[in-house]
Design a protein around this motif. Structure first.
Motif, short mmCIF file in Angstrom:
data_model
loop_
_atom_site.label_atom_id
_atom_site.label_comp_id
_atom_site.label_asym_id
_atom_site.label_seq_id
_atom_site.Cartn_x
_atom_site.Cartn_y
_atom_site.Cartn_z
N LEU A 229 0.83 -1.20 0.00
CA LEU A 229 0.00 0.00 0.00
C LEU A 229 0.87 1.25 0.00
CD1 LEU A 229 -2.78 -0.93 2.61
CD2 LEU A 229 -2.90 -1.04 0.12
N CYS A 230 0.41 2.23 -0.74
CA CYS A 230 1.08 3.53 -0.80
C CYS A 230 0.00 4.60 -0.75
CB CYS A 230 1.91 3.65 -2.08
SG CYS A 230 2.68 5.26 -2.31
N ASN A 231 -0.03 5.36 0.34
CA ASN A 231 -1.04 6.40 0.52
C ASN A 231 -2.46 5.85 0.37
OD1 ASN A 231 0.95 8.37 0.91
ND2 ASN A 231 1.12 8.72 -1.30
N PRO A 253 15.80 -0.68 -9.39
CA PRO A 253 16.49 -1.96 -9.10
C PRO A 253 16.97 -2.00 -7.65
CG PRO A 253 17.95 -0.50 -10.30
CD PRO A 253 16.61 0.21 -10.25
N ILE A 254 16.99 -3.20 -7.10
CA ILE A 254 17.43 -3.39 -5.73
C ILE A 254 18.93 -3.68 -5.71
CG2 ILE A 254 16.86 -5.86 -5.80
CD1 ILE A 254 16.20 -5.70 -2.83
N GLU A 266 11.16 1.59 1.51
CA GLU A 266 11.86 2.85 1.28
C GLU A 266 11.36 3.53 0.00
OE1 GLU A 266 15.97 1.91 1.21
OE2 GLU A 266 16.09 1.46 3.36
N GLN A 267 11.06 2.73 -1.03
CA GLN A 267 10.55 3.30 -2.27
C GLN A 267 9.14 3.86 -2.10
OE1 GLN A 267 12.79 3.62 -4.67
NE2 GLN A 267 14.15 2.50 -3.26
N LEU A 272 7.24 11.89 -4.35
CA LEU A 272 5.90 11.76 -4.90
C LEU A 272 5.93 11.14 -6.29
CD1 LEU A 272 2.88 12.35 -4.49
CD2 LEU A 272 3.27 14.61 -5.51
N GLU A 273 6.96 11.47 -7.07
CA GLU A 273 7.05 10.91 -8.43
C GLU A 273 7.22 9.39 -8.39
OE1 GLU A 273 9.09 9.12 -11.70
OE2 GLU A 273 10.16 9.70 -9.86
N VAL A 274 8.00 8.90 -7.42
CA VAL A 274 8.20 7.46 -7.28
C VAL A 274 6.91 6.78 -6.83
CG1 VAL A 274 9.46 5.68 -6.01
CG2 VAL A 274 10.66 7.73 -6.81
#
Length: 693
Positions: A229-231, A253-254, A266-267, A272-274
């Motif tokens: 989940l993101c936001n 890439p990791i 972390e990503q 916001l763009e990510v």
């Protein structure tokens, strides 16, 4: 074979059920929490919901469990919309380990089993299940250890987590929801816990959904599916082992030897763009994985259908399920029972037709309810040989009947009475309370030791009666005031799981604590009153009765304030005002009350108890002789000094000195009526004011 048989004896039968949630949006207090979240989890799988703090993990879990109603979207269990019947097959393990801290681990499991397992099971069967759960979760070695708290250590953090899970496993749920079960555990304990859940899901064909915060790489890859989940939106949903590849395809890439769980979190918390790239990438990943061409009809399971409407942006596509009745005997059974079950809201399984339109952002319309192969395939070993009236129907139609409570009112009352007694005993009869009572009883006895029955000592005798009634009013009122706040989390948790009726709990609490409530006042009375000078048996026990009745009334007020006020500090303030008010108008500190305030004494419960104790003491006890000099009673003034020491003061004059008195029976009726009304109000507050969501 012997182990398998012991494993299945007496356990409620459950069908494996999948979980699908589609377009789930949630808005709380005008704040968006979730936005069009979707995902699925099948029996035998473990789904992990991950995301940074505040991303909506717990809110989504609450929505899936039915504890929070989503603003929009659909949640299906086994292909049917979530309803009360399904809630009985879902267990929800909260993040916090909420228990009665002075009960042992085994006591906690035993009382849970007696409350949540159906009456059709014998006591021995329930105890066998408790033993089996202790074996499954490796808790045998600490079963006699108390749960404990910060100041009174008991179980370790990992043992508490497993105890929390054990309480829910007792009912053999089809679906397990766990909110951050590894929170606060060391890596070894967390790995052991997730391993147990993974094995449980695979061997028993259960659906397990957990929220994880920052798992180790071992725990991360132990999970079958991942919902990131993101936001409050989907950032990834799919196979856990493909998430690194998915992020690489998005240009993220990791690094080698990097924990993938830490990397993706972390990503998600990145720029916001990510975050926008991840959200759009999740949708694109679903489209590419399914590779659905235009105007293509395919066979699919209900759990996959919920994803199409969220992620696919195609021209009109017709999706149907091709369920072969010969392949799934459950469908043949339901064909026969469809006409018999017309009065039941949940229909028997059949085909489904879903229409997805590129021009509309609406959820698909399900024309019929779907139940796929999870109805009968892969049956768990729990259900081979047993059934119960709570969840083991003998026919398909019975599966749709809803049993509101797993046990009868009498069973709930009996078990809760025993538990409340065990919980309250070390609190009420603690060594601190016992020492306090003993010391005060001795001090009171020494202060009024062998008080003579004369006019000079009249005020002392009345002082003992007023002090006794007022002290035990304070003691029991403030003790009861803290009762509900201390138990509120446990009761809310158990009420939310449908373990028992509020009426059964409240009645059991009153009955279970009754002998404990009487113990300390009785001890105080026998010590102090005997030292003051026991008149006779009748007088003594009548005074004890009034003291205990006053104690029960005070306890009732404390319970009401505690049930109404969530904030303990507010409750203490209200209780202090009430006790000071009833003390001032009790009839001892002030005799000459202004006429415009005279009505207030009738609101003081101490007033009625103190009046009755005066009536009992001076009517049935030893007579009070007049003072030889300067008596304040008219009948004594008229007597010569030589006769005064043998002349008793009339009872009417003693009582009149404290103001107008009511008959002893009326005072008693008022106290009992006050207690009943207040306790009924307390039940109403518990039942309706603070109902769990």
């Amino acid at each position: 074979m012997e182990e398998r048989h012991r494993m299945t004896v007496g356990w409620p039968r459950r069908r494996p059920l999948d979980v699908a949630f589609n377009d789930i949006s949630l808005v709380l207090d005008k704040t968006p929490i979730l936005s069009r979240v979707g995902g699925t989890c099948k029996p035998g799988e473990v789904l992990a919901i991950m995301g940074p703090s505040g991303s909506g993990k717990t809110s989504l879990l609450n929505a899936i469990s039915g504890r929070v109603r989503p603003t929009s979207g659909t949640i299906t269990i086994g292909g049917s919309p979530l309803n009360k019947r399904h809630k009985r097959q879902i267990c929800y393990v909260l993040q916090d380990d909420i228990f009665y801290t002075n009960l042992t681990l085994r006591q906690t499991l035993v009382y849970t089993a007696l409350l949540r397992l159906p009456d059709s099971m014998t006591y021995q069967e329930k105890m066998n299940l408790v033993d089996h759960i202790l074996d499954i979760l490796d808790l045998k070695h600490c079963q006699d250890t108390i749960i404990g708290k910060v100041m009174n250590r008991g179980l370790s953090g990992g043992e508490k987590k497993r105890t929390n899970i054990a309480c829910e496993l007792l009912t053999n749920p089809s679906i397990m929801l766990l909110d951050e079960p590894t929170s606060g555990l060391d890596s070894s304990t967390a790995h052991s816990l997730i391993t147990t859940l993974k094995q449980f899901a695979e061997k028993e064909h259960k659906t397990v959904i957990v929220t994880l915060h920052q798992p180790s790489s071992q725990i991360f890859y132990m999970v079958d599916r991942l919902l990131l989940l993101c936001n409050g939106q989907n950032a990834y949903f799919g196979d856990t082992r493909k998430v690194v590849e998915h992020f690489s395809n998005l240009g993220l890439p990791i690094a080698p030897h990097y924990n993938p769980a830490d990397f993706i979190l972390e990503q998600v918390k990145g720029p916001l763009e990510v975050q926008e790239r991840l959200i759009q990438g999740a949708k694109e990943d679903i489209r590419l994985n399914f590779n659905i061409p235009e105007n293509f009809t395919l066979q699919t399971s209900p759990s996959i259908q919920s994803l199409y409407s969220k992620y696919l942006s195609l021209p009109t596509v017709h999706v149907t399920t091709g369920i072969d009745n010969n392949q799934f005997p459950w469908n043949n059974k339901c064909t026969a029972c469809q006409q018999q079950c017309q009065h039941i809201q949940q229909k028997c399984p059949t085909d489904v037709s879903v229409t997805i339109d590129i021009d509309k952002k609406e959820s698909p319309i399900y024309n019929k309810i779907v139940v796929g192969e999870e109805e009968d395939s892969g049956r768990s070993s729990w259900s081979e040989e047993t059934r119960s009236e709570a969840s083991g129907p003998s026919s398909p139609c019975e599966e749709y009947t809803d049993v509101q409570w797993p046990t009868s009112f009498f069973t709930q009352f009996k078990v809760l009475t025993q538990r409340n007694f065990c919980v309250a005993r070390p609190i009420i009869l603690s060594w601190l309370n016992g020492a306090q009572t003993l010391i005060l009883a001795i001090i009171a006895g020494l202060l009024w030791y062998q008080a003579p029955r004369t006019e000079e000592s009249l005020q002392d005798i009345q002082g003992w009666m007023f002090f006794s009634t007022h002290y035990w009013m304070l003691f029991k009122l403030f003790s009861a005031l803290q009762s509900f706040p201390a138990e509120r989390e446990v009761i809310t948790k158990e009420r939310a799981s449908g373990s028992y009726r509020v009426s059964a709990y409240y009645l059991a609490k009153m009955v279970g604590e009754l002998p404990l409530t009487f113990t300390l006042p009785t001890l105080y009375f026998f010590i102090s009153y005997s030292m003051m000078g026991w008149d006779n048996i009748i007088t003594g026990f009548m005074l004890l009765f009034m003291l205990l009745l006053n104690t029960l009334v005070a306890q009732s007020v404390g319970l009401l304030i505690g049930a109404v006020c969530y904030d303990l500090q507010v409750g203490i303030t209200i209780a202090a005002i009430f006790t000071l008010f009833t003390q001032l108008f009790g009839g001892y500190l002030a005799n000459r009350i202004p006429p415009w305030l005279a009505w207030a004494k009738y609101l003081s419960m101490v007033h009625y108890a103190f009046q009755n104790m005066n009536i009992i003491q001076f009517t049935y006890g030893k007579e009070i002789s007049c003072s030889m000099e300067h008596s304040r009673f008219n009948s004594c003034v008229e007597v010569s000094n030589n006769e005064a020491d043998s002349h008793p003061i009339p009872i009417e004059e003693i009582l009149a000195e404290r103001g107008e008195t009511l008959p002893i029976w009326l005072n008693t009726v008022i106290l009992i009526g006050f207690m009943i009304v207040v306790r009924l109000l307390t039940y109403i507050m518990l039942r309706f004011l603070h109902r769990p969501k």
